[in-house]
Design a protein around this motif. Structure first.
Motif, mmCIF file in Angstrom:
data_model
loop_
_atom_site.group_PDB
_atom_site.id
_atom_site.type_symbol
_atom_site.label_atom_id
_atom_site.label_comp_id
_atom_site.label_asym_id
_atom_site.label_seq_id
_atom_site.Cartn_x
_atom_site.Cartn_y
_atom_site.Cartn_z
ATOM 1 N N LEU A 45 0.816 -1.208 0.000
ATOM 2 C CA LEU A 45 0.000 0.000 0.000
ATOM 3 C C LEU A 45 0.857 1.268 0.000
ATOM 4 N N LEU A 46 1.951 1.266 0.753
ATOM 5 C CA LEU A 46 2.849 2.420 0.735
ATOM 6 C C LEU A 46 3.472 2.616 -0.650
ATOM 7 N N MET A 47 3.833 1.509 -1.282
ATOM 8 C CA MET A 47 4.413 1.613 -2.618
ATOM 9 C C MET A 47 3.397 2.160 -3.613
ATOM 10 N N ARG A 48 2.134 1.726 -3.473
ATOM 11 C CA ARG A 48 1.094 2.232 -4.375
ATOM 12 C C ARG A 48 0.862 3.725 -4.139
ATOM 13 N N ALA A 49 0.926 4.141 -2.891
ATOM 14 C CA ALA A 49 0.775 5.560 -2.584
ATOM 15 C C ALA A 49 1.912 6.365 -3.202
ATOM 16 N N GLN A 50 3.123 5.815 -3.154
ATOM 17 C CA GLN A 50 4.267 6.493 -3.757
ATOM 18 C C GLN A 50 4.114 6.593 -5.260
ATOM 19 N N GLU A 51 3.625 5.536 -5.894
ATOM 20 C CA GLU A 51 3.439 5.566 -7.334
ATOM 21 C C GLU A 51 2.370 6.584 -7.737
ATOM 22 N N GLN A 52 1.397 6.805 -6.859
ATOM 23 C CA GLN A 52 0.332 7.755 -7.178
ATOM 24 C C GLN A 52 0.808 9.204 -7.058
ATOM 25 N N ASP A 53 1.523 9.517 -5.959
ATOM 26 C CA ASP A 53 1.935 10.903 -5.722
ATOM 27 C C ASP A 53 3.394 11.175 -6.061
ATOM 28 N N GLY A 54 4.186 10.120 -6.289
ATOM 29 C CA GLY A 54 5.599 10.321 -6.574
ATOM 30 C C GLY A 54 6.487 10.172 -5.357
ATOM 31 N N TRP A 55 5.913 10.309 -4.148
ATOM 32 C CA TRP A 55 6.677 10.140 -2.920
ATOM 33 C C TRP A 55 5.700 9.826 -1.788
ATOM 34 N N VAL A 56 6.230 9.394 -0.634
ATOM 35 C CA VAL A 56 5.393 9.007 0.492
ATOM 36 C C VAL A 56 5.241 10.203 1.430
ATOM 37 N N THR A 57 4.031 10.711 1.524
ATOM 38 C CA THR A 57 3.749 11.864 2.367
ATOM 39 C C THR A 57 3.299 11.422 3.755
ATOM 40 N N ARG A 58 3.305 12.357 4.689
ATOM 41 C CA ARG A 58 2.804 12.049 6.026
ATOM 42 C C ARG A 58 1.315 11.688 5.944
ATOM 43 N N ALA A 59 0.579 12.397 5.125
ATOM 44 C CA ALA A 59 -0.849 12.111 4.976
ATOM 45 C C ALA A 59 -1.071 10.709 4.425
ATOM 46 N N ALA A 60 -0.200 10.256 3.514
ATOM 47 C CA ALA A 60 -0.333 8.902 2.961
ATOM 48 C C ALA A 60 -0.073 7.860 4.041
ATOM 49 N N ILE A 61 0.907 8.120 4.895
ATOM 50 C CA ILE A 61 1.209 7.201 6.000
ATOM 51 C C ILE A 61 0.007 7.099 6.940
ATOM 52 N N GLU A 62 -0.594 8.227 7.238
ATOM 53 C CA GLU A 62 -1.765 8.222 8.113
ATOM 54 C C GLU A 62 -2.934 7.484 7.465
ATOM 55 N N HIS A 63 -3.112 7.684 6.166
ATOM 56 C CA HIS A 63 -4.214 7.030 5.452
ATOM 57 C C HIS A 63 -4.039 5.511 5.439
ATOM 58 N N VAL A 64 -2.817 5.050 5.175
ATOM 59 C CA VAL A 64 -2.549 3.611 5.162
ATOM 60 C C VAL A 64 -2.748 3.028 6.559
ATOM 61 N N ALA A 65 -2.324 3.748 7.582
ATOM 62 C CA ALA A 65 -2.499 3.274 8.954
ATOM 63 C C ALA A 65 -3.981 3.103 9.280
ATOM 64 N N THR A 66 -4.798 4.032 8.805
ATOM 65 C CA THR A 66 -6.237 3.937 9.046
ATOM 66 C C THR A 66 -6.837 2.750 8.309
ATOM 67 N N MET A 67 -6.445 2.555 7.045
ATOM 68 C CA MET A 67 -6.982 1.444 6.256
ATOM 69 C C MET A 67 -6.670 0.099 6.896
ATOM 70 N N LEU A 68 -5.479 -0.028 7.505
ATOM 71 C CA LEU A 68 -5.037 -1.309 8.056
ATOM 72 C C LEU A 68 -5.282 -1.418 9.557
ATOM 73 N N ASP A 69 -5.952 -0.394 10.128
ATOM 74 C CA ASP A 69 -6.186 -0.380 11.577
ATOM 75 C C ASP A 69 -4.875 -0.628 12.313
ATOM 76 N N MET A 70 -3.897 0.211 11.982
ATOM 77 C CA MET A 70 -2.520 0.009 12.427
ATOM 78 C C MET A 70 -2.012 1.305 13.051
ATOM 79 N N PRO A 71 -1.274 1.265 14.150
ATOM 80 C CA PRO A 71 -0.733 2.505 14.722
ATOM 81 C C PRO A 71 0.133 3.235 13.700
ATOM 82 N N MET A 72 -0.002 4.530 13.641
ATOM 83 C CA MET A 72 0.750 5.296 12.653
ATOM 84 C C MET A 72 2.255 5.110 12.818
#
Length: 393
Positions: A45-72
């Motif tokens: 999921l992080l790799m897909r987020a990077q491919e979409q925006d070009g890099w991994v943002t803090r907002a993308a990390i938070e979004h992935v954490a929410t999707m996976l019910d995972m601590p940020m």
């Protein structure tokens, strides 16, 4: 490894969300993992987020954490640990990763870095003025035999010279990066030797013809008979002497046997010629069982063999299907298979027949040749990228 931190707040976007296509893809990716193990999808999921925006943002990390019910913090740990994730904005058209490990360094990686410093920016992880290009030095990219090399996003460019890297950078800067052939940039097929074959062509190096297999009486004559005498070893001679009924002669024989090398076996015992073979005896009682060649595992006449066609004027490049290399493509042509449309229509029985014929052990199903062929037949590379999210091969 150096400390990796997120980009400054002034370049961080306020929010992140997967687009419609990537959102559907992410849900399917999560379902691949067992119940209770969905957090294992964090890297895809992080790799897909990077491919979409070009890099991994803090907002993308938070979004992935929410999707996976995972601590940020757990997602942040993954993103900052793996250098494959870009934590700052990179070039929108190309981010060039120059391999600086020993093989590439010995073959000219330092010159490639100078090209990047001259044409992009002196320092790594800084974009050019237009924001379209950036570069960094990385560890081994796994193609040492083709050193030196660089990677742009997911594609590698190998056997580089500084001049060729300049041409590649110019092509990406102009928006024509897709036109640059990936892989070796010289006359080389993948990691094969450069140029034509230079050894074992003629003279003493030429391959010698194999000897014809012996058949009939000559084959039987070369096999020693089962009653041929075996050479007597030193231990056997000693044991035989000790077990002799005559004690005096036995003692003497034992002393001789232990103090001197074992006597040679009689000439008749060393080599007994085969008795003459009577006429007709080969058919009545063969001395050696004949070996039959194994039957062909897959019949070309099998009803499940895919239908063949005449070779069309223009054939499809079957090598774009993952799992099909140059040799496999030749075999498929021999079977009368030249187009994506043919592969796309294979039923289960036909796939199993081809899999058995190629001895692939289920690879056709694992690589999903049919789905790949359908995409390529429908819209070529563009449709393939749309379906699989990457270029073919």
């Amino acid at each position: 490894m150096s400390v990796r931190r997120l980009a400054e707040d002034n370049v961080q976007p306020a929010a992140f969300a997967f687009n419609r296509e990537n959102s559907a893809w992410a849900k399917l990716a999560i379902k691949k993992y067992p119940k209770g193990r969905e957090q294992s999808a964090v890297i895809p999921l992080l790799m897909r987020a990077q491919e979409q925006d070009g890099w991994v943002t803090r907002a993308a990390i938070e979004h992935v954490a929410t999707m996976l019910d995972m601590p940020m913090i757990r997602v942040l740990e993954v993103a900052t640990f793996y250098t494959q994730f870009q934590l700052k904005p990179v070039g929108t058209r190309a981010h060039i990763q120059v391999c600086g490990t020993t093989p590439c360094m010995l073959r000219g990686a330092e010159d490639l870095k100078k090209v990047c410093q001259h044409k992009i920016h002196h320092d790594p992880f800084h974009t050019n003025e237009a924001g379209t290009l950036s570069w960094e030095e990385v560890e081994c990219l796994g193609a040492c035999v083709n050193a030196p090399m660089v990677m742009v996003f997911k594609d590698t460019y190998e056997d580089l010279t500084p001049e060729r890297l300049e041409e590649i950078i110019d092509a990406f800067e102009a928006g024509n990066g897709a036109s640059v052939p990936v892989g070796p940039q010289i006359d080389r097929h993948f990691s094969a030797p450069q140029g034509e074959l230079t050894s074992l062509n003629e003279g003493n190096g030429a391959a010698k013809p194999k000897r014809a297999a012996k058949t009939g009486a000559s084959a039987i004559a070369s096999v020693p008979p089962s009653n041929a005498a075996k050479p007597v070893t030193h231990d056997e001679a000693t044991n035989a002497a000790i077990k002799s009924p005559s004690t005096v002669k036995a003692t003497k024989a034992a002393e001789d046997a232990t103090s001197k090398p074992a006597p040679k076996a009689p000439a008749a015992a060393r080599a007994i010629k085969n008795p003459p073979i009577a006429e007709g005896s080969l058919s009545e009682k063969p001395a050696v069982q004949s070996v039959k060649a194994p039957a062909e595992a897959v019949s070309l006449e099998d009803k499940n063999r895919p239908a063949a066609i005449e070779r069309p004027a223009v054939t499809d490049d079957l090598k774009l299907i993952a799992g099909v290399g140059p040799k496999i493509e030749i075999i498929l042509h021999e079977l009368g298979i030249y187009t994506y449309a043919q592969v796309a229509t294979w039923k289960k029985a036909e796939r199993e027949w081809v899999d058995s014929y190629l001895n692939f052990k289920g690879r056709i199903e694992r690589d999903d040749w049919v789905k790949q062929a359908k995409a390529l037949a429908k819209g070529g590379e563009a449709e393939y990228i749309k379906v699989f999210g990457k270029k073919p091969r």
